[in-house]
Design a protein around this motif. Structure first.
Motif, mmCIF file in Angstrom:
data_model
loop_
_atom_site.group_PDB
_atom_site.id
_atom_site.type_symbol
_atom_site.label_atom_id
_atom_site.label_comp_id
_atom_site.label_asym_id
_atom_site.label_seq_id
_atom_site.Cartn_x
_atom_site.Cartn_y
_atom_site.Cartn_z
ATOM 1 N N GLU A 193 5.033 0.057 -9.975
ATOM 2 C CA GLU A 193 3.848 0.801 -9.578
ATOM 3 C C GLU A 193 2.612 0.163 -10.196
ATOM 4 O O GLU A 193 2.658 -0.388 -11.309
ATOM 5 C CB GLU A 193 3.956 2.257 -10.021
ATOM 6 C CG GLU A 193 4.937 3.064 -9.206
ATOM 7 C CD GLU A 193 4.864 4.554 -9.483
ATOM 8 O OE1 GLU A 193 5.065 5.351 -8.545
ATOM 9 O OE2 GLU A 193 4.619 4.923 -10.654
ATOM 10 N N GLU A 235 0.812 -1.220 0.000
ATOM 11 C CA GLU A 235 0.000 0.000 0.000
ATOM 12 C C GLU A 235 0.843 1.266 0.000
ATOM 13 O O GLU A 235 0.325 2.350 -0.260
ATOM 14 C CB GLU A 235 -0.933 0.006 1.220
ATOM 15 C CG GLU A 235 -2.048 -1.033 1.177
ATOM 16 C CD GLU A 235 -3.180 -0.630 0.232
ATOM 17 O OE1 GLU A 235 -3.186 0.529 -0.227
ATOM 18 O OE2 GLU A 235 -4.054 -1.478 -0.030
ATOM 19 N N THR A 236 2.132 1.141 0.298
ATOM 20 C CA THR A 236 2.991 2.323 0.321
ATOM 21 C C THR A 236 3.619 2.538 -1.053
ATOM 22 O O THR A 236 3.871 1.586 -1.792
ATOM 23 C CB THR A 236 4.107 2.170 1.366
ATOM 24 O OG1 THR A 236 4.904 1.029 1.026
ATOM 25 C CG2 THR A 236 3.511 1.980 2.752
ATOM 26 N N PRO A 237 3.886 3.780 -1.433
ATOM 27 C CA PRO A 237 4.487 4.053 -2.745
ATOM 28 C C PRO A 237 5.883 3.447 -2.858
ATOM 29 O O PRO A 237 6.579 3.242 -1.855
ATOM 30 C CB PRO A 237 4.538 5.584 -2.803
ATOM 31 C CG PRO A 237 3.574 6.061 -1.769
ATOM 32 C CD PRO A 237 3.569 5.023 -0.695
ATOM 33 N N ARG A 287 1.072 0.427 -4.532
ATOM 34 C CA ARG A 287 -0.025 1.361 -4.751
ATOM 35 C C ARG A 287 0.566 2.706 -5.180
ATOM 36 O O ARG A 287 1.607 3.129 -4.670
ATOM 37 C CB ARG A 287 -0.802 1.536 -3.444
ATOM 38 C CG ARG A 287 -2.089 2.304 -3.576
ATOM 39 C CD ARG A 287 -3.182 1.447 -4.144
ATOM 40 N NE ARG A 287 -4.456 1.735 -3.486
ATOM 41 C CZ ARG A 287 -5.599 1.252 -3.901
ATOM 42 N NH1 ARG A 287 -5.648 0.455 -4.964
ATOM 43 N NH2 ARG A 287 -6.709 1.509 -3.273
ATOM 44 N N THR A 288 -0.096 3.381 -6.092
ATOM 45 C CA THR A 288 0.375 4.684 -6.547
ATOM 46 C C THR A 288 -0.443 5.808 -5.916
ATOM 47 O O THR A 288 -1.618 5.624 -5.578
ATOM 48 C CB THR A 288 0.267 4.804 -8.073
ATOM 49 O OG1 THR A 288 -1.081 4.557 -8.460
ATOM 50 C CG2 THR A 288 1.175 3.798 -8.751
ATOM 51 N N GLU A 289 0.201 6.965 -5.768
ATOM 52 C CA GLU A 289 -0.498 8.124 -5.216
ATOM 53 C C GLU A 289 -1.390 8.783 -6.261
ATOM 54 O O GLU A 289 -2.347 9.453 -5.937
ATOM 55 C CB GLU A 289 0.526 9.117 -4.665
ATOM 56 C CG GLU A 289 1.318 8.555 -3.489
ATOM 57 C CD GLU A 289 2.376 9.514 -2.993
ATOM 58 O OE1 GLU A 289 3.029 10.162 -3.849
ATOM 59 O OE2 GLU A 289 2.548 9.626 -1.768
ATOM 60 N N GLY A 290 -1.074 8.614 -7.543
ATOM 61 C CA GLY A 290 -1.886 9.141 -8.635
ATOM 62 C C GLY A 290 -2.077 8.061 -9.674
ATOM 63 O O GLY A 290 -1.611 6.931 -9.516
#
Length: 375
Positions: free
Chosen positions: A181, A69-71, A212-215
């Motif tokens: 990613e 879940e972290t980038p 997981r990606t932030e965008g």
């Protein structure tokens, strides 16, 4: 085939229909062909379509899946990548944007070089924003430095490659470990195909980590979310490894979502629009030049020339032996929406867009840093 955007896939469907009408036969080959795509191909042509699939069990299990879940850019993720490098593994990291790849490469390159001080190719970066000639050279080095593994080969090769989706196409590469990613499901599968590619790693299935990606850019958010849903559903059902047959299941899950249903309708619409707009000629060599620019813009791709290369480009293209193909190695592909980022100017004499920006053969093209204003 490696074109899964609904607009591009729709155009391919229209082309298949035209080829059939002209009396041709065609074959479609892909490692990631969703069932909905097969149905659309069958719907688009008149003759029967035969589907051939590899028998179950013909491909070994190659990966141990981990979802994070972290980038990939988080401190803990960076430290994990560094530990893989220190352990002597060859490491592939795939991120979704060129700027992200450049930044991550700058953070990790020295770590890879410290482990392999005599190796000039210990750290490599690949993305789409290189000059064509430089990208070609990088790809040749990649194929030599990270080829498909042979039986009995040393389990640890060492070395780092940071890349964007440019690594997904036509490169027979093989790495010990992979961190990527989250992206559309086909992209994730293609990235996995560059890690323990033939399943010959002495360790057996190797680590493949999806972050997981932030965008969501440059992809559609729905496609990235559908892929994450498919992948996590697979692990919720108890799967810890990834096989070729699992990829079919992942594709079916992703395209069964609301996003997948919209994708199908868009592909069908673009197929019909492209047929009506571009494929309505009835005579051989019918002129369609009036649509060339529009079609290029729809593909959202344009080649540009760095202003520093203007003189060399002119020498290669002018004179008795000049030709634009000789200068193609100097050109850099961009998206249309990125043109303003590089202060683009159209040179009428060269018939070429000129850009500014910082460029070197290791990192590729970057926007010039804005000068700090002191008040």
């Amino acid at each position: 085939m490696h074109a899964y955007e609904p607009e591009t896939f729709g155009r391919l469907l229209a082309a298949m229909r035209l080829w059939e009408q002209l009396g041709s036969r065609f074959a479609v080959l892909s490692a990631t062909l969703a069932g909905v795509m097969t149905r659309l191909i069958q719907e688009s042509v008149e003759h029967p379509v035969t589907v051939h699939r590899a028998p179950h069990g013909t491909s070994p299990v190659r990966h141990r899946l981990v979802f994070d879940e972290t980038p990939v850019t988080a401190a803990a993720s960076i430290e994990r990548l560094r530990s893989w490098l220190r352990e002597g593994h060859s490491v592939l990291v795939v991120v979704n944007t060129v700027a992200g790849a450049q930044s991550l490469f700058e953070q990790l390159a020295d770590d890879a070089r410290a482990v392999l001080p005599g190796d000039p190719y210990a750290a490599l970066l690949l993305h789409s924003r290189f000059k064509n000639g430089d990208r070609d050279a990088i790809e040749k080095v990649l194929l030599k430095r990270h080829p498909e593994r042979r039986p009995g080969e040393n389990p640890r090769r060492g070395g780092l490659v940071v890349a964007t989706q440019a690594v997904e196409v036509s490169l027979q590469l093989d790495f010990d470990r992979g961190a990527v990613e989250s992206a559309p499901i086909e992209a994730v599968a293609q990235r996995a195909g560059r890690v323990n590619r033939r399943g010959l790693h002495p360790d057996g299935p190797v680590g493949f980590r999806v972050h997981r990606t932030e965008g969501h850019l440059p992809y559609e958010a729905g496609a990235v979310d559908a892929a994450w849903s498919a992948l996590t559903t697979l692990t919720d059902q108890g799967a810890t490894d990834l096989s070729e047959q699992d990829i079919d299941q992942l594709l079916d899950h992703a395209y069964a979502t609301e996003w997948g249903k919209r994708w199908e309708e868009e592909a069908r619409r673009h197929r019909d629009e492209f047929t009506t707009r571009f494929l309505t000629f009835t005579d051989p060599f019918h002129d369609r030049s009036e649509f060339a620019r529009e079609l290029s813009e729809k593909f959202d791709s344009v080649e540009v020339l760095h202003r520093d290369d203007t003189d060399e480009y002119r020498k290669l293209t002018r004179g008795k032996n000049g030709d634009s193909l000789l200068a193609a190695r100097l050109l850099i592909p961009l998206r249309y929406r990125q043109l303003t980022m590089y202060q683009t100017e159209f040179d009428r004499n060269l018939q070429m867009r000129l850009i500014d920006g910082e460029y070197d053969s290791t990192l590729g093209l970057r926007p010039r840093a804005e000068r700090e204003t002191i008040l």
